[in-house]
Write a protein that holds these residues in place. Structure first.
Motif, PDB file in Angstrom:
ATOM      1  N   ASN A   4     -51.623  -9.747  12.426  1.00 13.26           N
ATOM      2  CA  ASN A   4     -52.991  -9.941  12.897  1.00 13.26           C
ATOM      3  C   ASN A   4     -53.543  -8.614  13.414  1.00 13.26           C
ATOM      4  N   LYS A   5     -54.689  -8.186  12.873  1.00 12.70           N
ATOM      5  CA  LYS A   5     -55.279  -6.916  13.286  1.00 12.70           C
ATOM      6  C   LYS A   5     -55.970  -6.994  14.641  1.00 12.70           C
ATOM      7  N   ASN A   6     -56.227  -8.211  15.131  1.00  8.06           N
ATOM      8  CA  ASN A   6     -56.924  -8.343  16.413  1.00  8.06           C
ATOM      9  C   ASN A   6     -56.322  -9.489  17.229  1.00  8.06           C
ATOM     10  N   LYS A   7     -55.384  -9.129  18.123  1.00  4.51           N
ATOM     11  CA  LYS A   7     -54.725 -10.130  18.971  1.00  4.51           C
ATOM     12  C   LYS A   7     -55.380 -10.215  20.358  1.00  4.51           C
ATOM     13  N   LYS A   8     -56.496  -9.560  20.525  1.00  6.67           N
ATOM     14  CA  LYS A   8     -57.174  -9.575  21.823  1.00  6.67           C
ATOM     15  C   LYS A   8     -57.968 -10.874  21.998  1.00  6.67           C
ATOM     16  N   ALA A   9     -58.358 -11.157  23.218  1.00  8.48           N
ATOM     17  CA  ALA A   9     -59.142 -12.365  23.518  1.00  8.48           C
ATOM     18  C   ALA A   9     -60.492 -12.279  22.820  1.00  8.48           C
ATOM     19  N   ARG A  10     -60.883 -13.346  22.169  1.00 10.47           N
ATOM     20  CA  ARG A  10     -62.193 -13.383  21.520  1.00 10.47           C
ATOM     21  C   ARG A  10     -62.539 -14.820  21.156  1.00 10.47           C
ATOM     22  N   THR A  51     -63.000 -13.241   2.661  1.00 12.93           N
ATOM     23  CA  THR A  51     -62.292 -12.817   1.454  1.00 12.93           C
ATOM     24  C   THR A  51     -60.797 -13.089   1.590  1.00 12.93           C
ATOM     25  N   ILE A  52     -60.195 -13.591   0.499  1.00 14.13           N
ATOM     26  CA  ILE A  52     -58.754 -13.848   0.446  1.00 14.13           C
ATOM     27  C   ILE A  52     -58.150 -12.967  -0.640  1.00 14.13           C
ATOM     28  N   TYR A  53     -57.021 -12.357  -0.310  1.00 12.91           N
ATOM     29  CA  TYR A  53     -56.387 -11.420  -1.240  1.00 12.91           C
ATOM     30  C   TYR A  53     -54.898 -11.737  -1.380  1.00 12.91           C
ATOM     31  N   ASP A  54     -54.406 -11.631  -2.612  1.00 14.78           N
ATOM     32  CA  ASP A  54     -52.977 -11.759  -2.894  1.00 14.78           C
ATOM     33  C   ASP A  54     -52.589 -10.629  -3.834  1.00 14.78           C
ATOM     34  N   PRO A  55     -51.821  -9.644  -3.357  1.00 14.79           N
ATOM     35  CA  PRO A  55     -51.495  -8.474  -4.175  1.00 14.79           C
ATOM     36  C   PRO A  55     -50.444  -8.724  -5.253  1.00 14.79           C
ATOM     37  N   LYS A 102     -61.307  -4.124   1.920  1.00 19.68           N
ATOM     38  CA  LYS A 102     -60.634  -4.710   3.074  1.00 19.68           C
ATOM     39  C   LYS A 102     -60.838  -6.226   3.005  1.00 19.68           C
ATOM     40  N   PHE A 103     -59.820  -6.980   3.401  1.00 18.67           N
ATOM     41  CA  PHE A 103     -59.884  -8.430   3.253  1.00 18.67           C
ATOM     42  C   PHE A 103     -59.677  -9.139   4.591  1.00 18.67           C
ATOM     43  N   ASP A 104     -60.317 -10.313   4.704  1.00 18.62           N
ATOM     44  CA  ASP A 104     -60.221 -11.102   5.932  1.00 18.62           C
ATOM     45  C   ASP A 104     -58.891 -11.847   6.018  1.00 18.62           C
ATOM     46  N   PHE A 105     -58.383 -12.261   4.861  1.00 17.82           N
ATOM     47  CA  PHE A 105     -57.123 -12.997   4.817  1.00 17.82           C
ATOM     48  C   PHE A 105     -56.271 -12.495   3.654  1.00 17.82           C
ATOM     49  N   ILE A 106     -54.980 -12.387   3.906  1.00 18.39           N
ATOM     50  CA  ILE A 106     -54.039 -12.051   2.842  1.00 18.39           C
ATOM     51  C   ILE A 106     -52.930 -13.091   2.846  1.00 18.39           C
ATOM     52  N   MET A 107     -52.649 -13.637   1.679  1.00 18.05           N
ATOM     53  CA  MET A 107     -51.566 -14.608   1.506  1.00 18.05           C
ATOM     54  C   MET A 107     -50.718 -14.130   0.340  1.00 18.05           C
ATOM     55  N   GLN A 153     -61.036  -5.524   9.990  1.00 19.18           N
ATOM     56  CA  GLN A 153     -60.908  -5.293  11.431  1.00 19.18           C
ATOM     57  C   GLN A 153     -60.300  -6.476  12.169  1.00 19.18           C
ATOM     58  N   ASN A 154     -60.640  -7.699  11.738  1.00 20.58           N
ATOM     59  CA  ASN A 154     -60.094  -8.910  12.357  1.00 20.58           C
ATOM     60  C   ASN A 154     -59.208  -9.681  11.374  1.00 20.58           C
ATOM     61  N   GLY A 155     -58.687  -8.968  10.384  1.00 14.54           N
ATOM     62  CA  GLY A 155     -57.947  -9.617   9.311  1.00 14.54           C
ATOM     63  C   GLY A 155     -56.600 -10.185   9.729  1.00 14.54           C
ATOM     64  N   VAL A 156     -56.188 -11.247   9.026  1.00 17.27           N
ATOM     65  CA  VAL A 156     -54.904 -11.903   9.264  1.00 17.27           C
ATOM     66  C   VAL A 156     -54.170 -12.052   7.941  1.00 17.27           C
ATOM     67  N   ALA A 157     -52.863 -11.757   7.954  1.00 20.01           N
ATOM     68  CA  ALA A 157     -52.045 -11.891   6.751  1.00 20.01           C
ATOM     69  C   ALA A 157     -50.874 -12.819   7.015  1.00 20.01           C
ATOM     70  N   GLY A 158     -50.574 -13.678   6.044  1.00 23.60           N
ATOM     71  CA  GLY A 158     -49.386 -14.518   6.090  1.00 23.60           C
ATOM     72  C   GLY A 158     -48.613 -14.291   4.807  1.00 23.60           C
ATOM     73  N   PHE A 159     -47.394 -13.775   4.920  1.00 23.81           N
ATOM     74  CA  PHE A 159     -46.637 -13.465   3.705  1.00 23.81           C
ATOM     75  C   PHE A 159     -45.146 -13.718   3.916  1.00 23.81           C
ATOM     76  N   LEU A 160     -44.424 -13.817   2.817  1.00 28.19           N
ATOM     77  CA  LEU A 160     -43.003 -14.157   2.839  1.00 28.19           C
ATOM     78  C   LEU A 160     -42.143 -12.960   2.486  1.00 28.19           C
ATOM     79  N   LEU A 161     -41.026 -12.815   3.193  1.00 26.90           N
ATOM     80  CA  LEU A 161     -40.076 -11.744   2.903  1.00 26.90           C
ATOM     81  C   LEU A 161     -38.654 -12.258   3.116  1.00 26.90           C
TER      82      LEU A 161
END
Length: 530
Positions: free
Chosen positions: A378-384, A196-200, A270-275, A322-330
């Motif tokens: 990134n919600k999960n920076k552990k090795a996987r 899932t991709i989300y843009d608020p 909950k979303f897997d990716f946020i842009m 749980q393993n979601g990643v977001a890329g956003f601009l500020l």
């Protein structure tokens, strides 16, 4: 000497020139919606006619007026009096504006996925000049928007118009459009292949469009992606729905156009990716006593009313899976704000959510000339180990590490005063980021470009390298990325002698030019005596 060949206007440029004739009797804020709706009407009708002929050729002529035979192919059913051929037959009539409004209304009624996407009574209400509107229709009629399946003609026209509207509207406006090169960079870094991709704050939907193109360019399956978003401005939400509809992208943008903060229409998802590209430094985004106990701030301080930057960050963090990643601009100010912002930033870093901070070049945006920051959360920076698009990818443990990157020396000129990141730029940045994620042995810190920082101080080659805690939880890349002092390597005496020679030569040339000029006037009988 051979004559220079006259450069032929692109299809998009010719259409833009024709559309510009409407300026003067249409407000700038309305103009883009008027023009893009007509482009949509032409495109949807052309696609309908193609499918209708296909049914006839297949011996299914009896089904040409059954809606389902079109929607099953992601094509909109177009009622007879909404078809482009009918609109063109009426193009010179004084009530053509009313006929266009009626056509758009009927299309929306026949196609559920277009609910709330098309303008409501725009053309009649605006009192458009019939001759200018007719001229635009004639120009549109020359273009075959569906002919070249490979080139995505409709997409090209739509993107060209959106970017030009953003250019025309200028600083402080144009929030509906994020330049394609920036969206592509985010997609190439967070790799939204599946989920899932989300843009608020989705604007005209550019994040979704480029995400789909990214997946297609890597031979992925766009059917494995679900799109969700929200937009506060009604007319911009219509742009987004049209933009997605013409590309066959199914989406859930909520029931109404409303602020994400005051009415989160995807509250429980909950979303897997946020842009996202939220409005920079948004002031008065909530009242002093409003949203003070909102669930999105759980575990953090309440974001200040004076600036929404950290409100947007916490909103997106709350929506990550749980393993979601977001890329956003500020805006860059969010990297070092104090007070409440520092408290939130410290907690985000301690919670190990910040993965990368990327400073972008100035003049990338049509709405501001400032340099801005791309954040990767990134919600999960552990090795996987993860399978992405059929390829197994092993991530190393990046716990308590943050990658800082500075792209301010990248980019090529665009539209005179703007900059765009090239394909080579984006490839380099994405490769650096992914190498850092997967193999610290292959990754290398590069002065004035990138640096991998730790939360605590570490020893490197016998020297202590200060960590993020020691630097007061600042995320300003220049505090970590090494700067090369080129002045230290300059031989002062050699440099001064070089400048001496260059200046002597320039002064001699100036003296010679002066002498030549005086001689010319003397020969003409008009001697100049100094």
């Amino acid at each position: 000497m051979a004559k220079a060949q006259k450069q032929e206007k692109s299809m998009e440029a010719a259409l833009w020139e024709a559309a510009n004739k409407l300026r003067g009797n249409v407000e700038p804020s309305e103009y883009k919606h008027v023009v893009l709706s007509l482009i949509f009407l032409k495109y949807a009708s052309d696609r309908f006619e193609e499918r209708k002929q296909e049914l006839i050729n297949e011996g299914k002529g009896a089904y040409v007026d059954i809606v389902e035979f079109y929607t099953q192919k992601s094509i909109f059913y177009i009622p007879e009096n909404s078809r482009w051929s009918y609109i063109m037959s009426q193009a010179k009539q004084p009530d053509i504006a009313l006929k266009i409004d009626t056509a758009l209304y009927n299309i929306e009624q026949k196609n559920k996925t277009l609910k709330g996407a098309l303008p409501d009574n725009y053309y009649s209400r605006l009192g458009l000049d019939v001759s200018k509107l007719s001229s635009l229709l004639d120009e549109l009629n020359k273009i075959e928007l569906t002919k070249d399946k490979e080139q995505d003609v409709m997409g090209r026209v739509y993107e060209y118009f959106l970017s030009n509207f953003a250019l025309q509207e200028g600083k402080g406006k144009g929030e509906f459009y994020t330049p394609k090169c920036i969206v592509n960079l985010i997609a190439e870094m967070i790799e939204p292949f599946k989920g899932t991709i989300y843009d608020p704050c989705c604007g005209s939907g550019g994040m979704f469009v480029q995400s789909m193109k990214f997946v297609q360019s890597h031979n992925g399956n766009t059917r494995e992606i679900a799109v969700y978003g929200q937009e506060a401005t009604s007319t911009t939400m219509k742009l987004a729905k049209m933009n997605l509809a013409i590309r066959g992208i199914n989406s859930d943008l909520g029931e109404i156009a409303v602020s994400t903060f005051t009415n989160d229409q995807h509250r429980d998802r909950k979303f897997d990716f946020i842009m996202a590209n939220p409005p920079f430094n948004q002031k008065s985004w909530r009242e002093e006593n409003e949203l003070t106990d909102d669930h999105r701030w759980d575990g953090y301080a309440v974001p200040p009313t004076s600036n929404a930057n950290y409100g947007w960050i916490l909103h997106m963090v709350s929506h990550l899976s749980q393993n979601g990643v977001a890329g956003f601009l500020l805006a860059n100010g969010a990297l070092s704000g104090d007070g409440t912002e520092l408290a939130i930033r410290k907690q985000l870093i301690e919670n190990d959510l910040v993965e990368a901070i990327v400073i972008l070049p100035r003049n990338l945006f049509y709405t501001t000339d400032i340099s801005v920051t791309l954040w990767i959360i990134n919600k999960n920076k552990k090795a996987r180990t993860v399978t992405q698009n059929g390829v197994m990818k092993k991530y190393r443990d990046r716990t308590h590490e943050v990658l800082f990157m500075d792209l301010r020396q990248m980019g090529s000129p665009y539209e005179k005063k703007y900059i765009e990141l090239t394909d080579e730029d984006r490839t380099k940045v994405a490769a650096t980021y992914h190498t850092w994620q997967t193999s610290i042995d292959e990754y290398e810190d590069v002065p004035e470009y990138c640096f991998s920082a730790h939360l605590d101080d570490i020893e490197v080659d016998g020297e202590t390298v200060k960590g993020i805690r020691s630097k007061g939880y600042s995320l300003v890349p220049s505090k970590y990325i090494k700067f090369v002092n080129r002045d230290e390597d300059i031989d002062y005496d050699t440099k001064m002698k070089q400048l001496q020679e260059e200046l002597t030569d320039l002064l001699r040339q100036e003296e010679q030019s002066k002498t030549d000029l005086l001689n010319v006037f003397k020969e003409l009988g008009y001697e100049i005596k100094l």
